[in-house]
Design an enzyme around this catalytic site. Structure first.
Site, PDB file in Angstrom:
ATOM      1  N   ASP A  71       0.864  -1.161   0.000  1.00  0.00           N
ATOM      2  CA  ASP A  71       0.000   0.000   0.000  1.00  0.00           C
ATOM      3  C   ASP A  71       0.912   1.226   0.000  1.00  0.00           C
ATOM      4  O   ASP A  71       2.123   1.106  -0.224  1.00  0.00           O
ATOM      5  CB  ASP A  71      -0.982  -0.035   1.178  1.00  0.00           C
ATOM      6  N   HIS A  72       0.344   2.390   0.237  1.00  0.00           N
ATOM      7  CA  HIS A  72       1.127   3.627   0.207  1.00  0.00           C
ATOM      8  C   HIS A  72       2.263   3.639   1.226  1.00  0.00           C
ATOM      9  O   HIS A  72       3.314   4.197   0.968  1.00  0.00           O
ATOM     10  CB  HIS A  72       0.212   4.840   0.423  1.00  0.00           C
ATOM     11  N   CYS A  94       3.035  -3.293   4.085  1.00  0.00           N
ATOM     12  CA  CYS A  94       2.186  -2.172   4.479  1.00  0.00           C
ATOM     13  C   CYS A  94       2.741  -1.588   5.768  1.00  0.00           C
ATOM     14  O   CYS A  94       3.825  -1.986   6.205  1.00  0.00           O
ATOM     15  CB  CYS A  94       0.716  -2.572   4.592  1.00  0.00           C
ATOM     16  N   GLY A  95       2.040  -0.653   6.381  1.00  0.00           N
ATOM     17  CA  GLY A  95       2.566   0.026   7.555  1.00  0.00           C
ATOM     18  C   GLY A  95       2.940  -0.914   8.685  1.00  0.00           C
ATOM     19  O   GLY A  95       4.084  -0.949   9.129  1.00  0.00           O
ATOM     20  N   THR A  96       1.975  -1.700   9.158  1.00  0.00           N
ATOM     21  CA  THR A  96       2.239  -2.651  10.245  1.00  0.00           C
ATOM     22  C   THR A  96       2.426  -4.070   9.749  1.00  0.00           C
ATOM     23  O   THR A  96       2.899  -4.927  10.487  1.00  0.00           O
ATOM     24  CB  THR A  96       1.081  -2.688  11.255  1.00  0.00           C
ATOM     25  N   GLY A  97       2.007  -4.339   8.541  1.00  0.00           N
ATOM     26  CA  GLY A  97       2.025  -5.693   8.001  1.00  0.00           C
ATOM     27  C   GLY A  97       0.771  -6.470   8.342  1.00  0.00           C
ATOM     28  O   GLY A  97       0.444  -7.452   7.685  1.00  0.00           O
ATOM     29  N   GLY A 104      -2.567  -5.688   8.172  1.00  0.00           N
ATOM     30  CA  GLY A 104      -3.653  -5.654   7.197  1.00  0.00           C
ATOM     31  C   GLY A 104      -3.390  -6.581   6.020  1.00  0.00           C
ATOM     32  O   GLY A 104      -4.265  -7.338   5.596  1.00  0.00           O
ATOM     33  N   MET A 105      -2.162  -6.534   5.507  1.00  0.00           N
ATOM     34  CA  MET A 105      -1.793  -7.421   4.403  1.00  0.00           C
ATOM     35  C   MET A 105      -1.889  -8.879   4.838  1.00  0.00           C
ATOM     36  O   MET A 105      -2.457  -9.711   4.128  1.00  0.00           O
ATOM     37  CB  MET A 105      -0.375  -7.126   3.922  1.00  0.00           C
ATOM     38  N   HIS A 119       9.195 -23.238   9.761  1.00  0.00           N
ATOM     39  CA  HIS A 119       8.138 -23.900  10.535  1.00  0.00           C
ATOM     40  C   HIS A 119       6.759 -23.807   9.903  1.00  0.00           C
ATOM     41  O   HIS A 119       5.958 -24.723  10.057  1.00  0.00           O
ATOM     42  CB  HIS A 119       8.061 -23.311  11.944  1.00  0.00           C
ATOM     43  N   HIS A 144       6.074 -29.972  11.602  1.00  0.00           N
ATOM     44  CA  HIS A 144       5.538 -28.718  11.091  1.00  0.00           C
ATOM     45  C   HIS A 144       4.535 -28.971   9.960  1.00  0.00           C
ATOM     46  O   HIS A 144       3.529 -28.269   9.863  1.00  0.00           O
ATOM     47  CB  HIS A 144       6.672 -27.801  10.647  1.00  0.00           C
TER      48      HIS A 144
END
Length: 142
Positions: A8-9, A65-68, A70-71, A98, A133
């Site tokens: 995103d932006h 994205c900003g925090t990761g 949302g993606m 894992h 795993h």
């Protein structure tokens, strides 16, 4: 390797640099947007990347994205996508080893570009461990 990438932006600057880095390492890169720094909605770019991973159009994906978060949330709603959010090299290693993450998600507002490259490099060279795993992954609905 054919790698899909989106942002995103908030992630557009890192995405542009990562595309150059990946192409320089011999990878084919498919850009799923955005290509603007104007405010936008991350699902508009995560969904096309996830579809490409699901269909095999790309081998792996990277989303920024900003925090990761949302993606990662959006990507993980797709069957066959295991998106792992990483904030350091050890986590990038483990989401592959894992969880066999086929999409690496980066939080652009919380890591340096140098760390982002280090995480991408680690994730790309790490093999999935399988064994216990795989048993755990098999319990995730598809």
């Amino acid at each position: 390797m054919k790698i899909g990438i989106c942002s995103d932006h908030a992630g557009i600057e890192y995405k542009a640099k990562l595309i150059s880095y990946l192409v320089g390492k011999g990878h084919e890169v498919v850009n799923f947007g955005t290509d603007s720094s104007d405010s936008c909605d991350y699902p508009d770019f995560a969904h096309p990347l996830a579809s490409a991973v699901e269909s095999g159009e790309v081998d792996k994906g990277i989303a920024i994205c900003g925090t990761g978060n949302g993606m990662a949330i959006t990507l993980n709603h797709h069957r066959g996508v295991r998106a792992g959010l990483a904030w350091n090299t050890a986590v990038a290693h483990l989401v592959k080893e894992h969880n066999n993450a086929n999409v690496l998600v980066l939080p652009a507002r919380f890591v340096s570009y140098r760390m982002a490259v280090t995480m991408v490099r680690e994730w790309l060279v790490t093999d999935f461990a399988g064994g216990r795993h795989q048993r755990r992954i098999d319990k995730i609905p598809v």
